[in-house]
Scaffold this motif. Structure first.
Motif, PDB file in Angstrom:
ATOM      1  N   GLU A  10       9.114  -8.138  -0.960  1.00  0.00           N
ATOM      2  CA  GLU A  10       8.140  -7.367  -0.185  1.00  0.00           C
ATOM      3  C   GLU A  10       8.115  -5.926  -0.668  1.00  0.00           C
ATOM      4  O   GLU A  10       9.083  -5.423  -1.222  1.00  0.00           O
ATOM      5  CB  GLU A  10       8.489  -7.402   1.310  1.00  0.00           C
ATOM      6  CG  GLU A  10       8.308  -8.764   1.963  1.00  0.00           C
ATOM      7  CD  GLU A  10       8.555  -8.700   3.466  1.00  0.00           C
ATOM      8  OE1 GLU A  10       7.652  -9.060   4.230  1.00  0.00           O
ATOM      9  OE2 GLU A  10       9.657  -8.286   3.865  1.00  0.00           O
ATOM     10  N   PHE A  30       7.319  -1.829   0.383  1.00  0.00           N
ATOM     11  CA  PHE A  30       7.427  -0.966   1.554  1.00  0.00           C
ATOM     12  C   PHE A  30       6.834   0.419   1.259  1.00  0.00           C
ATOM     13  O   PHE A  30       6.860   0.886   0.122  1.00  0.00           O
ATOM     14  CB  PHE A  30       8.900  -0.794   1.955  1.00  0.00           C
ATOM     15  CG  PHE A  30       9.615  -2.093   2.202  1.00  0.00           C
ATOM     16  CD1 PHE A  30       9.718  -2.604   3.482  1.00  0.00           C
ATOM     17  CD2 PHE A  30      10.186  -2.809   1.151  1.00  0.00           C
ATOM     18  CE1 PHE A  30      10.372  -3.809   3.717  1.00  0.00           C
ATOM     19  CE2 PHE A  30      10.844  -4.008   1.375  1.00  0.00           C
ATOM     20  CZ  PHE A  30      10.935  -4.513   2.660  1.00  0.00           C
ATOM     21  N   THR A  87      -2.177  -3.982   4.034  1.00  0.00           N
ATOM     22  CA  THR A  87      -0.939  -3.560   4.682  1.00  0.00           C
ATOM     23  C   THR A  87      -0.628  -4.473   5.868  1.00  0.00           C
ATOM     24  O   THR A  87      -1.520  -5.108   6.438  1.00  0.00           O
ATOM     25  CB  THR A  87      -1.046  -2.110   5.184  1.00  0.00           C
ATOM     26  OG1 THR A  87      -2.141  -2.008   6.103  1.00  0.00           O
ATOM     27  CG2 THR A  87      -1.276  -1.150   4.021  1.00  0.00           C
ATOM     28  N   TYR A  88       0.644  -4.520   6.265  1.00  0.00           N
ATOM     29  CA  TYR A  88       1.057  -5.309   7.421  1.00  0.00           C
ATOM     30  C   TYR A  88       2.377  -4.764   7.948  1.00  0.00           C
ATOM     31  O   TYR A  88       3.014  -3.916   7.306  1.00  0.00           O
ATOM     32  CB  TYR A  88       1.164  -6.792   7.072  1.00  0.00           C
ATOM     33  CG  TYR A  88       2.197  -7.136   6.011  1.00  0.00           C
ATOM     34  CD1 TYR A  88       3.410  -7.733   6.356  1.00  0.00           C
ATOM     35  CD2 TYR A  88       1.952  -6.888   4.663  1.00  0.00           C
ATOM     36  CE1 TYR A  88       4.353  -8.068   5.399  1.00  0.00           C
ATOM     37  CE2 TYR A  88       2.884  -7.208   3.691  1.00  0.00           C
ATOM     38  CZ  TYR A  88       4.092  -7.805   4.069  1.00  0.00           C
ATOM     39  OH  TYR A  88       5.016  -8.114   3.104  1.00  0.00           O
ATOM     40  N   ASP A  89       2.775  -5.237   9.133  1.00  0.00           N
ATOM     41  CA  ASP A  89       3.993  -4.759   9.805  1.00  0.00           C
ATOM     42  C   ASP A  89       4.000  -3.239   9.914  1.00  0.00           C
ATOM     43  O   ASP A  89       5.010  -2.570   9.652  1.00  0.00           O
ATOM     44  CB  ASP A  89       5.248  -5.235   9.059  1.00  0.00           C
ATOM     45  CG  ASP A  89       5.506  -6.723   9.251  1.00  0.00           C
ATOM     46  OD1 ASP A  89       4.790  -7.341  10.059  1.00  0.00           O
ATOM     47  OD2 ASP A  89       6.420  -7.261   8.586  1.00  0.00           O
ATOM     48  N   SER A 135       4.140   0.391  11.580  1.00  0.00           N
ATOM     49  CA  SER A 135       4.807   1.014  12.715  1.00  0.00           C
ATOM     50  C   SER A 135       4.665   2.533  12.622  1.00  0.00           C
ATOM     51  O   SER A 135       4.730   3.084  11.516  1.00  0.00           O
ATOM     52  CB  SER A 135       6.289   0.630  12.739  1.00  0.00           C
ATOM     53  OG  SER A 135       6.918   1.122  13.897  1.00  0.00           O
ATOM     54  N   LEU A 141       2.681   1.238  16.255  1.00  0.00           N
ATOM     55  CA  LEU A 141       1.393   0.592  16.488  1.00  0.00           C
ATOM     56  C   LEU A 141       0.341   1.596  16.951  1.00  0.00           C
ATOM     57  O   LEU A 141      -0.844   1.432  16.682  1.00  0.00           O
ATOM     58  CB  LEU A 141       1.553  -0.528  17.522  1.00  0.00           C
ATOM     59  CG  LEU A 141       2.435  -1.714  17.083  1.00  0.00           C
ATOM     60  CD1 LEU A 141       2.593  -2.700  18.214  1.00  0.00           C
ATOM     61  CD2 LEU A 141       1.841  -2.389  15.851  1.00  0.00           C
ATOM     62  N   GLY A 168       5.398   0.884   6.801  1.00  0.00           N
ATOM     63  CA  GLY A 168       5.145  -0.549   6.875  1.00  0.00           C
ATOM     64  C   GLY A 168       5.285  -1.204   5.516  1.00  0.00           C
ATOM     65  O   GLY A 168       5.996  -0.712   4.635  1.00  0.00           O
ATOM     66  N   LYS A 169       4.554  -2.303   5.337  1.00  0.00           N
ATOM     67  CA  LYS A 169       4.631  -3.079   4.103  1.00  0.00           C
ATOM     68  C   LYS A 169       3.230  -3.257   3.518  1.00  0.00           C
ATOM     69  O   LYS A 169       2.233  -3.138   4.232  1.00  0.00           O
ATOM     70  CB  LYS A 169       5.255  -4.444   4.389  1.00  0.00           C
ATOM     71  CG  LYS A 169       6.633  -4.368   5.022  1.00  0.00           C
ATOM     72  CD  LYS A 169       7.127  -5.754   5.444  1.00  0.00           C
ATOM     73  CE  LYS A 169       8.455  -5.666   6.182  1.00  0.00           C
ATOM     74  NZ  LYS A 169       8.917  -7.018   6.639  1.00  0.00           N
TER      75      LYS A 169
END
Length: 255
Positions: free
Chosen positions: A7, A9, A216-218, A220, A222, A237-238
């Motif tokens: 992954e 980051f 992008t995902y995860d 933070s 939110l 995030g990732k």
């Protein structure tokens, strides 16, 4: 950014101007929650009153405020937000002089009362809690703030020789704010000035972050707290693929 084996980051930190122009500052509503229980008697309460008085005197004419005092029970300066002017500031300072510290520390009812106070339409709200935090209701307090604070920001100013750092820092984290801790009389006013300067200088509210050209995902956090003059926007995030895209920050300014 960092490209890992499985992954990728990233972390982005967007700094606000060091010295914002006055016309860039948003109108605000501030609720000051002051602990007047027995453990605050003496220098903690005296310094706390002085800090709130100083903050009131440096607020701008388009701001609003209210004060809630708590010990075994709580009481509020006004049932609705109060406009910043000389008459209202003097009324607030005169009201504060009648309290010298006594009783238990019932923090949860005070927070509930503050969150139920009518909010000024179209104005962002910040809540500042001044206490030694000598209570044992941490989990319930954090849950209340996360579930009921809404779009407000919550800041804590801990004062006294036995400050409950865990609850004060946890409250600020849950309320998307910052915590300031003071354990001695000598540093109280210096840190109090930093505390006041920090929360009285909002630059951007209703913040949204979007990405273009990169998946992008995860992500933070939110949701983003309001942007203040002394605090950057931080998002991490990732992402998938190459780190080649655009991050856009949108929000409301004074204009």
């Amino acid at each position: 950014y960092f490209q890992g084996k499985e992954e990728n980051f990233f972390l982005a930190m967007i700094e606000p101007p060091v010295k914002p122009n006055l016309e860039d500052l948003l109108p605000r509503e501030y609720i000051y929650i002051l602990d007047v229980s027995g453990s605050m008697r003496g220098f903690p309460l005296d310094v706390s009153k002085a800090i709130i008085g100083s903050m009131l005197s440096t607020m701008r004419s388009n701001d609003y405020f209210n004060i809630l005092l708590f010990a075994g029970n709580n009481q509020t300066l006004s049932p609705t937000p109060v406009a910043v002017n000389k008459e209202n500031i003097q009324k607030a300072q005169d009201w504060l002089t009648h309290f010298s510290g006594g009783g238990s520390t019932q923090l949860l009812p005070a927070l509930k009362s503050a969150m139920q106070l009518p909010k000024k339409e179209g104005v962002s709200r910040s809540i500042a809690v001044v206490t030694d935090g000598l209570v044992l209701v941490e989990v319930e307090t954090f849950e209340l703030i996360r579930n009921s604070l809404g779009d407000a920001n919550l800041f804590t100013y801990g004062i006294g020789s036995s400050v409950n750092r865990y609850i004060l820092e946890g409250m600020a984290h849950s309320g998307r704010g910052e915590s300031f801790i003071v354990t001695s009389k000598d540093e109280a006013l210096v840190e109090g000035a930093k505390f006041a300067n920090y929360i009285l200088n909002p630059l951007l509210t209703d913040i949204e972050i979007s990405f273009d050209g990169i998946e992008t995902y995860d992500i933070s956090p939110l949701s983003q707290p309001d942007l203040f003059a002394s605090r950057p926007i931080v998002v991490y995030g990732k992402y998938k693929g190459e780190a080649d895209g655009t991050l856009t920050v949108r929000g409301k300014t004074a204009g």
